[in-house]
Design an enzyme around this catalytic site. Structure first.
Site, PDB file in Angstrom:
ATOM      1  N   HIS A 274      -1.877  14.589  12.190  1.00 18.65           N
ATOM      2  CA  HIS A 274      -2.084  13.320  11.496  1.00 18.65           C
ATOM      3  C   HIS A 274      -1.244  13.219  10.232  1.00 18.65           C
ATOM      4  O   HIS A 274      -0.641  12.181   9.954  1.00 18.65           O
ATOM      5  CB  HIS A 274      -3.559  13.129  11.146  1.00 18.65           C
ATOM      6  CG  HIS A 274      -3.825  11.838  10.426  1.00 18.65           C
ATOM      7  ND1 HIS A 274      -4.013  11.775   9.062  1.00 18.65           N
ATOM      8  CD2 HIS A 274      -3.888  10.561  10.878  1.00 18.65           C
ATOM      9  CE1 HIS A 274      -4.190  10.517   8.706  1.00 18.65           C
ATOM     10  NE2 HIS A 274      -4.127   9.757   9.785  1.00 18.65           N
TER      11      HIS A 274
ATOM     12  N   ILE B  11      -7.597   8.387   6.458  1.00 14.44           N
ATOM     13  CA  ILE B  11      -6.887   7.174   6.099  1.00 14.44           C
ATOM     14  C   ILE B  11      -5.954   6.801   7.240  1.00 14.44           C
ATOM     15  O   ILE B  11      -5.581   7.669   8.034  1.00 14.44           O
ATOM     16  CB  ILE B  11      -6.099   7.352   4.780  1.00 14.44           C
ATOM     17  CG1 ILE B  11      -5.519   6.034   4.295  1.00 14.44           C
ATOM     18  CG2 ILE B  11      -5.013   8.363   4.971  1.00 14.44           C
ATOM     19  CD1 ILE B  11      -6.526   5.010   3.948  1.00 14.44           C
TER      20      ILE B  11
ATOM     21  N   HIS C 221      -6.501   9.372  15.462  1.00 14.77           N
ATOM     22  CA  HIS C 221      -7.732   8.633  15.144  1.00 14.77           C
ATOM     23  C   HIS C 221      -8.631   8.480  16.357  1.00 14.77           C
ATOM     24  O   HIS C 221      -9.809   8.858  16.341  1.00 14.77           O
ATOM     25  CB  HIS C 221      -7.373   7.243  14.620  1.00 14.77           C
ATOM     26  CG  HIS C 221      -6.815   7.226  13.242  1.00 14.77           C
ATOM     27  ND1 HIS C 221      -7.562   6.917  12.136  1.00 14.77           N
ATOM     28  CD2 HIS C 221      -5.557   7.481  12.778  1.00 14.77           C
ATOM     29  CE1 HIS C 221      -6.806   6.968  11.046  1.00 14.77           C
ATOM     30  NE2 HIS C 221      -5.585   7.315  11.414  1.00 14.77           N
TER      31      HIS C 221
ATOM     32  N   ASN D 261       1.450  10.188   9.319  1.00 15.97           N
ATOM     33  CA  ASN D 261       0.809   9.188   8.460  1.00 15.97           C
ATOM     34  C   ASN D 261       1.421   9.082   7.067  1.00 15.97           C
ATOM     35  O   ASN D 261       1.767   7.996   6.609  1.00 15.97           O
ATOM     36  CB  ASN D 261      -0.687   9.469   8.326  1.00 15.97           C
ATOM     37  CG  ASN D 261      -1.388   8.396   7.503  1.00 15.97           C
ATOM     38  OD1 ASN D 261      -1.593   7.282   7.975  1.00 15.97           O
ATOM     39  ND2 ASN D 261      -1.724   8.711   6.267  1.00 15.97           N
TER      40      ASN D 261
ATOM     41  N   HIS E 293       0.195   7.954  16.281  1.00 14.18           N
ATOM     42  CA  HIS E 293      -0.743   7.889  15.164  1.00 14.18           C
ATOM     43  C   HIS E 293      -2.143   7.481  15.630  1.00 14.18           C
ATOM     44  O   HIS E 293      -3.053   8.303  15.671  1.00 14.18           O
ATOM     45  CB  HIS E 293      -0.215   6.910  14.108  1.00 14.18           C
ATOM     46  CG  HIS E 293      -1.046   6.852  12.867  1.00 14.18           C
ATOM     47  ND1 HIS E 293      -0.997   5.805  11.989  1.00 14.18           N
ATOM     48  CD2 HIS E 293      -1.962   7.708  12.350  1.00 14.18           C
ATOM     49  CE1 HIS E 293      -1.824   6.014  10.986  1.00 14.18           C
ATOM     50  NE2 HIS E 293      -2.436   7.166  11.193  1.00 14.18           N
TER      51      HIS E 293
END
Length: 901
Positions: free
Chosen positions: A751, A901, A564, A755, A559
């Protein structure tokens, strides 16, 4: 046009009269906010040919040319905007309303995309002050009326100067020309003139390669990039709220040694700890450690246009979530009887969903986590009551079953680590002098006993029947360090699975290892599914350790690092090197929205020293250091695309005759089955887009902005790996297609897959404990520990799980991070305005949209096909994480364009 003004505007008229001495009296003020039409005599006429900056020689040349009067036409332009930071301040709003009334709110300048045929130079711009004519809720509309030369030509750019005392969010400007309207999609914050007197540049929705840019726009294109690179920045030091500068820095702002020496951490990024770069903030350095930035103040700087939109920023997701969490946790902790203790029994865990935790009404939690707070009308307290996650609703006992443990490796929260075993016996690659015997204790005799068959190890390897979660070599160097931390323990682990004929996996062995240290020899043991009470409990507790390793790896690597963290350099480089009018910038920009912002908030509350990850996940203070090791040893850009990732892990092989050009080793692999359809849809869209703008490879090689972007990604953004031989070249259309598709996939499909199922699978934390706190009952136990295990094995398992404080912190965090905002932008749902501006690109987008709608239907069909046992069956959670769209909230589906997010 019907115009609306609130009573506050009437009050402003009164204020305007009383303050009239502060302003020049206009020649006439007749119906200042009219129904879409204004008297031009009410203000200075700023239409026509206005002076612009030019060299003396250019000006002299223009002056020497005999001018033939050019007929002028009136052209209207409408700006849609929203109020910004200082909108609610009493001193600024009346003054801004007065500016609106006097038509001095926004100064707008139109730039022609054509040269003057007489001088072969840029045409003089035309300008006008915009006046507010309409507003409702947050949106305001402003009107300009330009006196434009009839031969002005296409409007290629606009310049905007904000005359207000507050910043404004400019959404778009539409100019109504005789040949049709032209739209400028701005979506940008414009600072007040008092803060930044420079005029903001916005280009039309028509995309241009650098070599094809109209001459009058070339200098503007260069100036805008120089602004974003910080070349026009006068001050030094920390960037301020309204700046728009993109630059690189290492992760030197997650520690806080000035506050507490225990919060000191090494700098992540550089030779010692390779890592991607993050967006620079320019903060001052700590007194106790000059290599670390101070963490004083509130929010970290991000370039102004990277911040959340008004809707997203005030909702219970994104920025608001991470800002709220540090204040939420102490209040929840105070409501627990003893937060550092384990839950006393499983019923106490279930009560979190059935009864909740009483909280004082003045706790102030309701606006922060509204989904979880149940207001009790006639009580003194509110209740923090967790929504039952879908796993618990479907089958409350599934978490303890081996088949569910195995199923989740293919269709759960972390489908990115299961890999094929290709060599036997299993061997460590670490130095045996330091870490002990490298040969695994998992023998073929153990495997054969569990599979109850006559298959030899050679047959199993040849037929691709053995798979593994391998956290052995990665974790072994950290085991002794983590064990020195308070209230935690760690092993290195290997978990072996056998592939059944029906495409399901069966866990057959877990090996847990502790390396030697100065006082103790190596300890390790293999656990298998049990057939008596003792072995069954040992197997279940061993699974708890193995699953916690997977949960930590998921959060930090699958993740955080791979989506990110590694995406941020692409965004920084794109804004520094690709003009906003560059077609590749416009292709990738939807995949970049809000990522820098959410990453900055993560550095504040999630991955920082003493933050949620460090206090609730097993790596503790070594969390970022561990992710740096994985980045150094395993991360490769050329393996981040889905097909390459599957091949690398041995889960697929290339096969031109198979669907998607790949043959899966496990036919019912829900993540791969759905993901490859999404990958193909993305690749087809990117291929159509790239080949439209680059019909031959020569254009790619000659595109200095594109080449500058990719060079900066490799050499600066991911500069610690700049010398790796696997970096793709950028010479052909296929190169660009592969690069862009990989980036788009990581930001969207990858993602989403790791997530939005976080609460569904991790909300009931026994299914995915984020840490383990005590050793296995058979690792050098005391008589007292052994007695407790035999008499109360459930109590030992509860002690192994996270504490009450850790579990509730993680549950709140996962609930919020799994939530889709009300303004979520899902892939393929709405096109960018620049895409609709070109018929070829618009048609390609419609094909993408159609393929994604088809994928939705295919996923629905697959999820009711009970022959697909990894995604359908009694009590089985459907695999919907790659279903493209979703409603707001925690839904376990929906693929946004970007990592928001």
């Amino acid at each position: 046009m019907f115009c609306r003004e609130s009573s506050s505007s009437l009050q402003t008229l009164s204020i305007a009269k009383s303050l009239s001495s502060l302003f020049p009296k206009p020649s006439a003020l007749v119906n200042p906010i009219s129904a879409g039409r204004r008297d031009k005599l009410s203000r200075p006429n700023l239409g026509g040919r206005c002076k612009v900056k030019a060299s003396r020689s250019n000006t002299d040349l223009k002056d020497n040319i005999v001018r033939t009067p050019v007929k002028k036409i009136k052209v209207k332009g409408f700006i849609t905007a929203q109020e910004g930071l200082l909108a609610g301040m009493g001193w600024s709003r009346p003054l801004d309303d007065i500016a609106d009334i006097r038509g001095r709110s926004l100064l707008v300048e139109l730039i022609s995309a054509e040269v003057d045929t007489r001088t072969m130079m840029e045409k003089d711009p035309v300008e006008d002050y915009a006046q507010r004519v309409w507003f409702e809720a947050q949106d305001e509309k402003y009107e300009c009326v330009f006196e434009m030369p009839e031969d002005f030509g296409d409007v290629g750019a606009i310049k905007v100067q904000n005359q207000h005392h507050r910043e404004m969010f400019i959404k778009e400007m539409v100019i109504e020309l005789p040949g049709g309207s032209v739209t400028f999609t701005c979506e940008s914050w414009v600072a007040p003139k008092s803060v930044d007197p420079a005029k903001r540049i916005f280009f039309s929705n028509k995309s241009y390669l650098p070599s094809e840019t109209p001459k009058p726009l070339q200098q503007l294109r260069k100036e805008e990039l120089e602004t974003l690179q910080g070349k026009n920045r006068e001050q030094v030091g920390e960037f301020t709220k309204l700046e728009r500068v993109y630059d690189y820095d290492v992760y030197n702002d997650v520690a806080d040694p000035d506050k507490d020496p225990e919060l000191a951490r090494p700098v992540i990024g550089g030779l010692s700890h390779p890592y991607p770069r993050r967006c620079k903030t320019g903060r001052k350095r700590c007194h106790t450690d000059p290599s670390t930035e101070k963490r004083y103040g509130g929010e970290f700087y991000v370039p102004r246009d990277e911040e959340f939109s008004t809707a997203k920023g005030t909702s219970f997701t994104g920025k608001a979530i991470l800002a709220a969490l540090p204040s939420v946790f102490p209040q929840i902790e105070s409501a627990l009887l003893d937060p550092n203790l384990p839950f006393p029994h499983f019923k106490a865990i279930e009560s979190l969903f059935e009864e909740g935790i009483p909280l004082p009404k003045d706790a102030g939690l309701l606006p922060m986590i509204p989904r979880l707070i149940k207001a009790v009308a006639e009580a003194q307290d509110d209740i923090l009551q967790f929504e039952a996650p879908i796993l618990l609703n479907k089958d409350r006992f599934s978490w303890i079953r081996d088949d569910e443990f195995a199923r989740q490796t293919l269709a759960g929260l972390n489908p990115y680590t299961i890999q094929l075993i290709e060599e036997w016996p299993l061997q460590s690659k670490l130095d045996p002098a330091v870490y002990g015997d490298p040969t695994s204790l998992i023998t073929w005799d153990i495997i054969q006993k569990e599979i109850k068959g006559n298959m030899s190890v050679d047959e199993a390897l040849k037929n691709k029947r053995l798979f593994m979660l391998d956290y052995h070599d990665l974790l072994l160097p950290y085991v002794n360090k983590v064990r020195e931390l308070e209230d935690t323990t760690l092993y290195a682990s290997r978990t072996v699975f056998f592939l059944n004929d029906n495409s399901t996996l069966r866990p057959v062995a877990i090996e847990l290892t502790r390396p030697p240290d100065v006082n103790k020899p190596q300890w390790r043991q293999v656990f298998t599914p049990g057939y008596d009470a003792t072995s069954c409990w040992l197997w279940s507790i061993a699974k708890t350790h193995a699953v916690s390793h997977d949960a930590g790896y998921h959060q930090l690597i699958s993740h955080w690092l791979r989506t990110h963290c590694c995406t941020e350099p692409y965004i920084i480089a794109a804004n520094r090197q690709l003009s906003a009018m560059h077609p590749i910038y416009r292709l990738l920009h939807p995949h970049f929205r809000y990522t820098i912002e959410i990453n900055a908030r993560a550095r504040q509350s999630l991955i920082n020293a003493g933050g949620i990850i460090e206090t609730c996940f097993w790596p503790g203070k070594y969390s970022l250091e561990l992710s740096s090791d994985v980045y150094d040893k395993l991360w490769r850009f050329d393996m981040e695309g889905l097909p390459a990732d599957l091949i690398r892990r041995g889960l697929a092989e290339e096969d031109e005759t198979a669907e998607h050009g790949l043959r899966l080793r496990i036919p019912d692999y829900p993540f791969a089955n759905d993901g490859l359809m999404l990958w193909d849809a993305l690749k087809e869209w990117v291929t159509d887009y790239v080949k439209h703008y680059y019909p031959d490879a020569g254009l790619i090689m000659l595109d200095e902005e594109l080449q500058g972007w990719w060079s900066e990604v490799r050499n600066i953004g991911h500069g610690d790996k700049k010398d790796e031989p696997w970096w793709p070249a950028l010479k052909t259309q296929d190169d660009l297609i592969s690069i862009a598709t990989t980036i788009a996939w990581v930001a969207s499909g990858h993602h989403a897959a790791v997530n939005f199922g976080q609460y569904g699978y991790g909300g009931y934390f026994p299914n995915r404990p984020t840490t383990t706190r005590i050793r296995m009952p058979v690792e050098e136990p005391t008589d007292e520990e052994l007695k407790e295990f035999y008499e109360e094995p459930e109590k030992v398992m509860l002690k192994t799980f996270p504490s009450q404080k850790q579990a509730t912190k993680v549950m709140v965090t996962l609930d919020l991070l799994s939530t889709h905002a009300s303004d979520e932008e899902y892939i393929g749902e709405q096109p960018e305005t620049s895409w609709t501006n070109d018929p070829v690109i618009n048609a390609a987008f419609e094909r993408l949209k159609g393929r994604l709608q088809y994928l939705e239907g295919v996923i629905d069909e697959r999820n009711v096909n009970v022959s697909l046992k990894n995604r359908a069956g009694a009590g089985v959670v459907k695999y919907e994480l790659l279903k493209p769209t979703s409603e707001p909230g925690v839904t376990g589906m929906g693929v946004p364009y970007s990592i928001s997010i």
